[in-house]
Scaffold this active site. Structure first.
Site, PDB file in Angstrom:
ATOM      1  N   ASP A  34       7.401   9.273  -7.196  1.00 25.15           N
ATOM      2  CA  ASP A  34       8.357   8.334  -7.799  1.00 25.15           C
ATOM      3  C   ASP A  34       9.698   9.027  -8.064  1.00 25.15           C
ATOM      4  O   ASP A  34       9.741  10.234  -8.322  1.00 25.15           O
ATOM      5  CB  ASP A  34       7.768   7.788  -9.109  1.00 25.15           C
ATOM      6  CG  ASP A  34       8.471   6.518  -9.555  1.00 25.15           C
ATOM      7  OD1 ASP A  34       9.224   5.925  -8.751  1.00 25.15           O
ATOM      8  OD2 ASP A  34       8.268   6.116 -10.716  1.00 25.15           O
ATOM      9  N   ASN A  60       5.530  -3.344  -4.211  1.00 25.43           N
ATOM     10  CA  ASN A  60       6.812  -2.916  -3.629  1.00 25.43           C
ATOM     11  C   ASN A  60       7.402  -3.930  -2.639  1.00 25.43           C
ATOM     12  O   ASN A  60       8.581  -3.837  -2.284  1.00 25.43           O
ATOM     13  CB  ASN A  60       6.675  -1.543  -2.958  1.00 25.43           C
ATOM     14  CG  ASN A  60       6.556  -0.387  -3.931  1.00 25.43           C
ATOM     15  OD1 ASN A  60       5.954   0.645  -3.634  1.00 25.43           O
ATOM     16  ND2 ASN A  60       7.136  -0.524  -5.124  1.00 25.43           N
ATOM     17  N   TRP A  61       6.601  -4.924  -2.224  1.00 24.95           N
ATOM     18  CA  TRP A  61       7.152  -5.990  -1.370  1.00 24.95           C
ATOM     19  C   TRP A  61       8.242  -6.759  -2.117  1.00 24.95           C
ATOM     20  O   TRP A  61       9.064  -7.436  -1.508  1.00 24.95           O
ATOM     21  CB  TRP A  61       6.069  -6.981  -0.939  1.00 24.95           C
ATOM     22  CG  TRP A  61       5.013  -6.393  -0.041  1.00 24.95           C
ATOM     23  CD1 TRP A  61       3.718  -6.147  -0.372  1.00 24.95           C
ATOM     24  CD2 TRP A  61       5.152  -5.997   1.336  1.00 24.95           C
ATOM     25  NE1 TRP A  61       3.040  -5.606   0.711  1.00 24.95           N
ATOM     26  CE2 TRP A  61       3.891  -5.509   1.768  1.00 24.95           C
ATOM     27  CE3 TRP A  61       6.213  -5.995   2.250  1.00 24.95           C
ATOM     28  CZ2 TRP A  61       3.664  -5.034   3.057  1.00 24.95           C
ATOM     29  CZ3 TRP A  61       5.988  -5.527   3.537  1.00 24.95           C
ATOM     30  CH2 TRP A  61       4.731  -5.045   3.931  1.00 24.95           C
TER      31      TRP A  61
END
Ligand code: IPE
Ligand code: IPE
Ligand code: MG
Length: 257
Positions: A31, A79-80
């Site tokens: 991240d 995350n889409w």
């Protein structure tokens, strides 16, 4: 001194780490790519690009130091929800990196596999995935799992559906369902649960990663942003891990009375 000799020296296990106490399986939430880019006034995608280099170095280091499995969170089911441009960039990046790195993974004896629902990925990426998985399937150096379109809840639900189907058709009874059987229906069926979870960029959350498998993992959270996470920092993580007292809910032998 040959270049090979130098590189084999630099990859040796540091003397303050015990090989016998290395984690067998390291999982990592990579991240902070976006923040890394923002700090430099760059578009977020530059952070993702730099993040690939970090992952390559970590994979090599894990293999050299005797870690048997590395699982990296590359793209979550959530995350889409990011801007289309970023999602498209990531899908293209995964495809390009896979194509470019396959030869090196063969040379370094890496077995790559993917965890997640791959059916939603672009067709061309699925083809690269199939090719890389097949070509590397007999490699023994390290098992490298890439979590792509991965969500812990989605994984648990697909396992439940598969098990319910078998119960419905009479192949198993509800009382046959135990932890071992359930684990075999997860994407990670062939690897042990992670011993250590690393999360970069300081966030204190699990973000839907390996919800079942992390039950007894040790956590190492660092403020370092993923593109800046290097071998020195991994060394720190290993030192921290080796100093942990993993009790698994029990008490230390000496305190048993
Ligand atoms: C992690 O970095 C990479 C992916 C989720 C693909 P981020 O893109 O989440 O970076 P930050 O958290 O916005 O800094
Ligand atoms: C987790 O990071 C997913 C990956 C690293 C692929 P996110 O950046 O998506 O997680 P949140 O939104 O901070 O929880
Ligand atoms: Mg993030």
């Amino acid at each position: 001194m040959t270049a090979n000799f130098v590189s084999s020296l630099s990859n040796a296990l540091p003397s303050d780490l015990k090989r016998s106490r290395m984690p067998a399986h390291v999982a990592v939430i990579m991240d902070g790519n976006g923040r890394w880019a923002k700090q430099r006034g760059l578009p977020r995608i530059m952070g993702h690009r730099k993040g690939v280099d970090t992952l390559k170095k970590l994979l090599r280091c894990c293999r050299d130091w005797g870690v048997e499995a590395l699982t990296a969170y590359a793209f979550s089911t959530e995350n889409w929800g990011r801007p289309t441009g970023e999602v498209d960039f990531l899908m293209t990046l995964f495809e390009r990196v896979l194509r470019k790195e396959l030869r090196e993974m063969m040379a370094e004896d890496v077995r790559i596999q993917f965890v997640g629902d791959l059916t939603a990925l672009p067709e061309t990426l699925q083809q690269e995935i199939d090719r890389a998985v097949q070509e590397t399937q007999d490699n023994q150096g390290i098992c490298f799992s890439v979590a792509t379109n991965y969500g812990g809840r989605q994984e648990i639900l697909q396992a439940c559906r598969a098990i319910a189907q078998q119960a419905k058709s009479g192949q198993l009874q509800p009382e046959d369902i135990n932890e071992e059987l359930f684990s075999r229906h997860l994407y990670t069926a062939n690897i042990s649960d992670p011993d250590l979870l690393i999360r970069t960029s300081g966030e204190m959350r699990i973000s839907n990663f390996l919800l079942w498998q992390l039950a007894y993992a040790e956590f190492y959270i660092t403020d370092t942003l993923w593109p800046d996470f290097d071998t020195d920092e991994f060394h720190q993580a290993m030192k921290a891990f080796q100093a942990r007292d993993r009790r698994f809910g029990k008490v230390d032998e000496t305190e048993g009375e």
